[in-house]
Design a protein around this motif. Structure first.
Motif, PDB file in Angstrom:
ATOM      1  N   GLU A  61       0.827  -1.206   0.000  1.00 54.83           N
ATOM      2  CA  GLU A  61       0.000   0.000   0.000  1.00 54.83           C
ATOM      3  C   GLU A  61       0.864   1.260   0.000  1.00 54.83           C
ATOM      4  O   GLU A  61       0.543   2.237  -0.683  1.00 54.83           O
ATOM      5  N   ALA A  62       1.948   1.251   0.763  1.00 54.15           N
ATOM      6  CA  ALA A  62       2.842   2.404   0.786  1.00 54.15           C
ATOM      7  C   ALA A  62       3.466   2.636  -0.584  1.00 54.15           C
ATOM      8  O   ALA A  62       3.565   3.771  -1.068  1.00 54.15           O
ATOM      9  N   GLN A  63       3.867   1.549  -1.239  1.00 55.02           N
ATOM     10  CA  GLN A  63       4.455   1.673  -2.574  1.00 55.02           C
ATOM     11  C   GLN A  63       3.424   2.157  -3.587  1.00 55.02           C
ATOM     12  O   GLN A  63       3.724   2.989  -4.448  1.00 55.02           O
ATOM     13  N   ALA A  64       2.189   1.654  -3.484  1.00 54.64           N
ATOM     14  CA  ALA A  64       1.122   2.103  -4.394  1.00 54.64           C
ATOM     15  C   ALA A  64       0.832   3.583  -4.183  1.00 54.64           C
ATOM     16  O   ALA A  64       0.620   4.332  -5.150  1.00 54.64           O
ATOM     17  N   ALA A  65       0.818   4.040  -2.927  1.00 48.01           N
ATOM     18  CA  ALA A  65       0.579   5.458  -2.655  1.00 48.01           C
ATOM     19  C   ALA A  65       1.694   6.325  -3.224  1.00 48.01           C
ATOM     20  O   ALA A  65       1.443   7.409  -3.769  1.00 48.01           O
ATOM     21  N   GLU A  66       2.932   5.834  -3.135  1.00 44.49           N
ATOM     22  CA  GLU A  66       4.057   6.586  -3.702  1.00 44.49           C
ATOM     23  C   GLU A  66       3.941   6.679  -5.224  1.00 44.49           C
ATOM     24  O   GLU A  66       4.146   7.744  -5.813  1.00 44.49           O
ATOM     25  N   TYR A  67       3.598   5.553  -5.865  1.00 46.97           N
ATOM     26  CA  TYR A  67       3.428   5.568  -7.329  1.00 46.97           C
ATOM     27  C   TYR A  67       2.291   6.501  -7.743  1.00 46.97           C
ATOM     28  O   TYR A  67       2.391   7.223  -8.745  1.00 46.97           O
ATOM     29  N   LYS A  68       1.193   6.500  -6.977  1.00 47.85           N
ATOM     30  CA  LYS A  68       0.070   7.383  -7.296  1.00 47.85           C
ATOM     31  C   LYS A  68       0.462   8.842  -7.170  1.00 47.85           C
ATOM     32  O   LYS A  68       0.095   9.673  -8.011  1.00 47.85           O
TER      33      LYS A  68
END
Length: 202
Positions: A61-68
């Motif tokens: 989730e942290a990685q997805a938030a960073e990509y977003k």
């Protein structure tokens, strides 16, 4: 007489059956050793498994938030770039048009002076009427490009619109434009040539 070569010693039955048993036991031990399960690092405790999955989920989730966040920044940068490019292109076209218009304004000035000083005997001729039509077409073309004359005569002097060439005593006309020496023009509400005026004083 009995030949000793024909007499074979009797084999011990126990010895005969024991050897295969011993070899079988050794084989079973080897197979058992090979088939023994190997230990892994995977936790077998359900609570540990859940904790590990929760940790992996939090990382994902942290990685997805960073990509977003990076994607949204890229989209915003692209929109700003596109808007800036369109503004610069419009400004370039407008400036290019202003340069051409500035070259046409002296021609319009000559028409205006000719119309203001035409002799009466020429004013009624078809030739002069055709000449006025040419001047009218030129004014219409400039207006279609956003060119508008600056109102000067009788207006308060505005240094943003007017260029004072002469100050002349004029009772009750303090700070007023009392004469227009050269007409000024706007291009899309931007001054491309200020009006040259005479300003009253006193």
């Amino acid at each position: 007489m009995v030949n000793q070569e024909d007499v074979k010693p009797e084999m011990n039955v126990e010895q005969t059956t024991a050897a295969p048993a011993e070899s079988a036991t050794a084989g079973d031990q080897a197979i058992a050793t090979d088939a023994a399960p190997t230990t892994t690092d995977t936790p077998t405790d359900p609570a540990a498994v859940i904790a590990d999955l929760q940790q992996r989920l939090a990382q994902a989730e942290a990685q997805a938030a960073e990509y977003k966040d990076q994607w949204m920044r890229a989209v915003a940068d692209y929109r700003n770039f596109k808007r800036r490019t369109e503004t610069e292109r419009a400004e370039l076209i407008r400036n290019a048009g202003a340069a051409i218009i500035l070259k046409l304004l002296p021609v319009l000035d000559d028409f205006e002076r000719a119309i203001a000083n035409v002799p009466p005997e020429i004013a009624e001729t078809p030739w002069w009427q055709g000449t006025q039509l040419i001047a009218h077409k030129l004014r219409t073309m400039l207006e279609s490009e956003g060119v508008k004359p600056i109102e000067a005569l009788g207006q308060d002097f505005d240094p943003n619109l007017h260029e004072a060439v002469i100050y002349e005593d004029a009772e009750g006309q303090e700070g007023k434009v009392i004469a227009e020496l050269q007409r000024g023009y706007l291009l899309h509400d931007r001054v491309i040539r200020p009006s040259m005026v005479k300003v009253g004083r006193g």
